[in-house]
Design an enzyme around this catalytic site. Sequence first.
Site, mmCIF file in Angstrom:
data_model
loop_
_atom_site.group_PDB
_atom_site.id
_atom_site.type_symbol
_atom_site.label_atom_id
_atom_site.label_comp_id
_atom_site.label_asym_id
_atom_site.label_seq_id
_atom_site.Cartn_x
_atom_site.Cartn_y
_atom_site.Cartn_z
ATOM 1 N N ASP A 95 -25.135 49.210 -63.342
ATOM 2 C CA ASP A 95 -24.528 49.250 -62.008
ATOM 3 C C ASP A 95 -25.505 48.863 -60.904
ATOM 4 O O ASP A 95 -25.409 49.340 -59.769
ATOM 5 C CB ASP A 95 -23.937 50.649 -61.721
ATOM 6 C CG ASP A 95 -22.959 51.068 -62.800
ATOM 7 O OD1 ASP A 95 -22.227 50.189 -63.291
ATOM 8 O OD2 ASP A 95 -22.931 52.255 -63.158
ATOM 9 N N LYS A 123 -25.117 43.584 -60.799
ATOM 10 C CA LYS A 123 -25.220 42.334 -61.566
ATOM 11 C C LYS A 123 -24.032 41.423 -61.297
ATOM 12 O O LYS A 123 -24.161 40.205 -61.231
ATOM 13 C CB LYS A 123 -25.281 42.648 -63.073
ATOM 14 C CG LYS A 123 -26.471 43.501 -63.473
ATOM 15 C CD LYS A 123 -26.449 43.848 -64.947
ATOM 16 C CE LYS A 123 -25.366 44.829 -65.350
ATOM 17 N NZ LYS A 123 -25.485 46.174 -64.788
ATOM 18 N N GLY A 124 -22.849 42.042 -61.137
ATOM 19 C CA GLY A 124 -21.638 41.257 -60.898
ATOM 20 C C GLY A 124 -21.750 40.450 -59.626
ATOM 21 O O GLY A 124 -21.479 39.252 -59.604
ATOM 22 N N GLY A 176 -18.570 47.560 -65.871
ATOM 23 C CA GLY A 176 -17.706 47.545 -64.693
ATOM 24 C C GLY A 176 -18.457 46.848 -63.587
ATOM 25 O O GLY A 176 -19.510 47.317 -63.156
ATOM 26 N N HIS A 177 -17.970 45.689 -63.199
ATOM 27 C CA HIS A 177 -18.639 44.926 -62.145
ATOM 28 C C HIS A 177 -17.684 44.774 -60.976
ATOM 29 O O HIS A 177 -16.588 44.249 -61.140
ATOM 30 C CB HIS A 177 -19.021 43.534 -62.630
ATOM 31 C CG HIS A 177 -19.791 43.529 -63.918
ATOM 32 N ND1 HIS A 177 -20.994 44.175 -64.071
ATOM 33 C CD2 HIS A 177 -19.528 42.961 -65.121
ATOM 34 C CE1 HIS A 177 -21.430 43.995 -65.304
ATOM 35 N NE2 HIS A 177 -20.550 43.265 -65.961
ATOM 36 N N THR A 178 -18.097 45.221 -59.803
ATOM 37 C CA THR A 178 -17.280 45.018 -58.617
ATOM 38 C C THR A 178 -17.822 43.818 -57.851
ATOM 39 O O THR A 178 -19.014 43.760 -57.550
ATOM 40 C CB THR A 178 -17.307 46.274 -57.723
ATOM 41 O OG1 THR A 178 -16.813 47.370 -58.495
ATOM 42 C CG2 THR A 178 -16.441 46.087 -56.491
ATOM 43 N N GLN A 209 -24.481 46.355 -68.934
ATOM 44 C CA GLN A 209 -25.372 47.519 -69.046
ATOM 45 C C GLN A 209 -26.785 47.150 -68.545
ATOM 46 O O GLN A 209 -26.894 46.334 -67.663
ATOM 47 C CB GLN A 209 -25.393 48.069 -70.483
ATOM 48 C CG GLN A 209 -24.066 48.672 -70.918
ATOM 49 C CD GLN A 209 -23.012 47.623 -71.253
ATOM 50 O OE1 GLN A 209 -23.263 46.731 -72.035
ATOM 51 N NE2 GLN A 209 -21.841 47.740 -70.663
ATOM 52 N N THR A 253 -15.711 51.675 -64.041
ATOM 53 C CA THR A 253 -14.923 51.749 -65.273
ATOM 54 C C THR A 253 -14.252 53.105 -65.435
ATOM 55 O O THR A 253 -13.070 53.193 -65.740
ATOM 56 C CB THR A 253 -15.836 51.460 -66.496
ATOM 57 O OG1 THR A 253 -16.373 50.154 -66.327
ATOM 58 C CG2 THR A 253 -15.069 51.515 -67.800
HETATM 59 P P1 GDP Z 1 -22.895 45.983 -62.000
HETATM 60 O O1 GDP Z 1 -22.272 46.781 -63.088
HETATM 61 O O2 GDP Z 1 -24.376 45.829 -62.173
HETATM 62 O O3 GDP Z 1 -22.213 44.660 -61.775
HETATM 63 O O4 GDP Z 1 -22.720 46.837 -60.659
HETATM 64 P P2 GDP Z 1 -21.390 47.581 -60.165
HETATM 65 O O5 GDP Z 1 -20.440 46.568 -59.666
HETATM 66 O O6 GDP Z 1 -20.920 48.551 -61.186
HETATM 67 O O7 GDP Z 1 -21.967 48.472 -58.975
HETATM 68 C C1 GDP Z 1 -22.590 47.884 -57.876
HETATM 69 C C2 GDP Z 1 -21.787 48.224 -56.609
HETATM 70 O O8 GDP Z 1 -22.573 47.960 -55.468
HETATM 71 C C3 GDP Z 1 -20.533 47.388 -56.434
HETATM 72 O O9 GDP Z 1 -19.555 48.177 -55.811
HETATM 73 C C4 GDP Z 1 -20.970 46.242 -55.515
HETATM 74 O O10 GDP Z 1 -19.917 45.738 -54.715
HETATM 75 C C5 GDP Z 1 -21.977 46.960 -54.657
HETATM 76 N N1 GDP Z 1 -23.104 46.147 -54.178
HETATM 77 C C6 GDP Z 1 -23.757 45.135 -54.830
HETATM 78 N N2 GDP Z 1 -24.821 44.735 -54.098
HETATM 79 C C7 GDP Z 1 -24.843 45.504 -52.980
HETATM 80 C C8 GDP Z 1 -25.721 45.596 -51.844
HETATM 81 O O11 GDP Z 1 -26.714 44.897 -51.733
HETATM 82 N N3 GDP Z 1 -25.400 46.550 -50.903
HETATM 83 C C9 GDP Z 1 -24.325 47.374 -51.011
HETATM 84 N N4 GDP Z 1 -24.100 48.260 -50.057
HETATM 85 N N5 GDP Z 1 -23.484 47.305 -52.057
HETATM 86 C C10 GDP Z 1 -23.752 46.396 -53.035
HETATM 87 P P1 IMO Z 2 -22.469 47.950 -66.264
HETATM 88 O O1 IMO Z 2 -22.414 46.634 -66.997
HETATM 89 C C1 IMO Z 2 -23.564 52.172 -66.391
HETATM 90 C C2 IMO Z 2 -23.304 54.168 -70.297
HETATM 91 C C3 IMO Z 2 -22.220 55.223 -70.454
HETATM 92 C C4 IMO Z 2 -22.925 56.136 -71.450
HETATM 93 C C5 IMO Z 2 -23.670 55.160 -72.349
HETATM 94 C C6 IMO Z 2 -22.948 54.830 -73.648
HETATM 95 O O2 IMO Z 2 -21.361 48.177 -65.309
HETATM 96 O O3 IMO Z 2 -23.834 48.165 -65.678
HETATM 97 P P2 IMO Z 2 -20.804 53.323 -74.180
HETATM 98 O O4 IMO Z 2 -19.383 53.469 -73.761
HETATM 99 O O5 IMO Z 2 -21.434 52.035 -73.799
HETATM 100 O O6 IMO Z 2 -21.029 53.640 -75.637
HETATM 101 O O7 IMO Z 2 -21.586 54.506 -73.382
HETATM 102 O O8 IMO Z 2 -23.840 53.987 -71.573
HETATM 103 N N1 IMO Z 2 -22.800 52.855 -69.823
HETATM 104 C C7 IMO Z 2 -22.974 52.381 -68.577
HETATM 105 N N2 IMO Z 2 -23.521 52.949 -67.482
HETATM 106 N N3 IMO Z 2 -23.101 50.911 -66.329
HETATM 107 C C8 IMO Z 2 -22.565 50.321 -67.410
HETATM 108 O O9 IMO Z 2 -22.215 49.026 -67.442
HETATM 109 C C9 IMO Z 2 -22.442 51.070 -68.595
HETATM 110 N N4 IMO Z 2 -21.949 50.819 -69.837
HETATM 111 C C10 IMO Z 2 -22.183 51.916 -70.569
HETATM 112 O O10 IMO Z 2 -21.956 55.871 -69.234
HETATM 113 O O11 IMO Z 2 -23.882 56.933 -70.815
HETATM 114 MG MG MG Z 3 -21.139 48.508 -63.334
#
Ligand code: GDP
Ligand code: IMO
Ligand code: MG
Length: 428
Positions: A13, A16-17, A40-42, A223, A299
């Site tokens: 999180d 990366k998305g 889960g990528h937003t 991840q 997610t």
């Molecule tokens: P990922 O799993 O690595 O793709 O990350 P997620 O999407 O799960 O979580 C990152 C969150 O931070 C998302 O809601 C993005 O929209 C948000 N985000 C990404 N870059 C920035 C940033 O530089 N500032 C802020 N405030 N939000 C960000």
């Molecule tokens: P993104 O791509 C954060 C965590 C779960 C749990 C562990 C194992 O959005 O960064 P799993 O279902 O993969 O067997 O769960 O890994 N986990 C993540 N935490 N971001 C993710 O993906 C994750 N994918 C799995 O919360 O601790």
């Molecule tokens: Mg994520």
Amino acid sequence: MPAIVLLGAQWGDEGKGKATDVLGASVDYVVKYNGGNNAGHTVVIGDEKYALHLLPSGILTPGVVPVIGNGVVIDLGVLFEELDGLDARGVDTSRLLVSGSAHLIAPYHTVIDKVAERFLGKARLGTTGRGIGPTYADKISRVGVRVQDVFDEKILRQKVEGALEQKNHLLVKVYNRRAITVDEVVDEFLGHVERLRPMVTDTALVLSRALDEGRTVLLEGGQATQLDVDHGTYPFVTSSNPTAGGACTGSGIPPTRIDRVVAVVKAYTTRVGSGPFPTELLDDEGERLRRDGAEFGTTTGRPRRCGWYDAVVARYAARINGVTDFVLTKLDVLGGRERIPVCVAYDVDGTRHDEMPMTQTDFHHARPVYEELPGWDEDISGVRSLEDLPKTAQEYIQALEDMSAAPISAVGVGPGRDQTIEIRSLLA
Ligand code: GDP
Ligand code: IMO
Ligand code: MG
């Protein structure tokens, strides 16, 4: 020519998305190489917000060919649901390619993932319950079902029969669940065949040819480094290799063709699920980071555990992945603090550790050694160049770069596509 890996440096999180989406305009292929719909990528584009799980984030960029590589585990129901959702919003998903060697998540994998967690009670990992671990376990045990198997009903049936023979013992005798029939699994897979067929190809060959032709390929990790089954905080990890090596095995692109490894790192740290987290804040500061950073899982909706930046974790990510560039995200979230603590080393039972401790026991005992950096009050979400940031924010970036063993090439100051400060090009 260039193949670029983009991965997470911490526990996921990191953003990366968004980073993939920002680079999308300049690349030809975006390949997901590990994980499945546990990710889960937003991605925020203008007023539109997209939540992606299984599909590579590059699917949102017109012209990019999104690829699901052989290292991914696929829940076909989720795949088509996600595609339908994007189609309904006018996103062109027609270029998607899927590896015939990717493994399929079957209904028994999801059931076992959830029920195994329940049985673990307090010792549970906090998985996403999407069947990820059991599917990779079957892959390694050589009883998995692959995408290509659905095109040969006889083989498919044989493989599902073989897998269910063991699974039903486990489900019925150990977990006290109902048995799953071969027919229900096979029928579910076969129900997707016609829609799936045109997408499936030898993606490793397609990517090799694309690189020969001088196209740019972005390998997008799900991840993150600390969730890697080999290099993360085992056993509190996912069951794949999000690290740079996994980009090769999960796509079929050899290491000699990879030019750059970009690690996305948050300006603080978050973690979802169980496991050690030295800089975790269980007080009001943690609550404030969660609120200001909107740290709730894309997610599962779970509140993310929050803490300060951990330079030991960042240095480790730089070393394990051969990071050439960091993208520092969510710097905007840290505004309004007089001082910002940053963890520079650990104290493990009285001994200083500048590197990740070798053992799980030591890591569980690690206490952060903090250095405090001056903060800033200004809202930086509208800033687009390094020079326009408050001096202390510039110093924060520089200090993180100095302690994290690779240059910071871009800084995120908000979720929007344009809310990025580019310091040096990630593609040149
Ligand atoms: P990922 O799993 O690595 O793709 O990350 P997620 O999407 O799960 O979580 C990152 C969150 O931070 C998302 O809601 C993005 O929209 C948000 N985000 C990404 N870059 C920035 C940033 O530089 N500032 C802020 N405030 N939000 C960000
Ligand atoms: P993104 O791509 C954060 C965590 C779960 C749990 C562990 C194992 O959005 O960064 P799993 O279902 O993969 O067997 O769960 O890994 N986990 C993540 N935490 N971001 C993710 O993906 C994750 N994918 C799995 O919360 O601790
Ligand atoms: Mg994520």
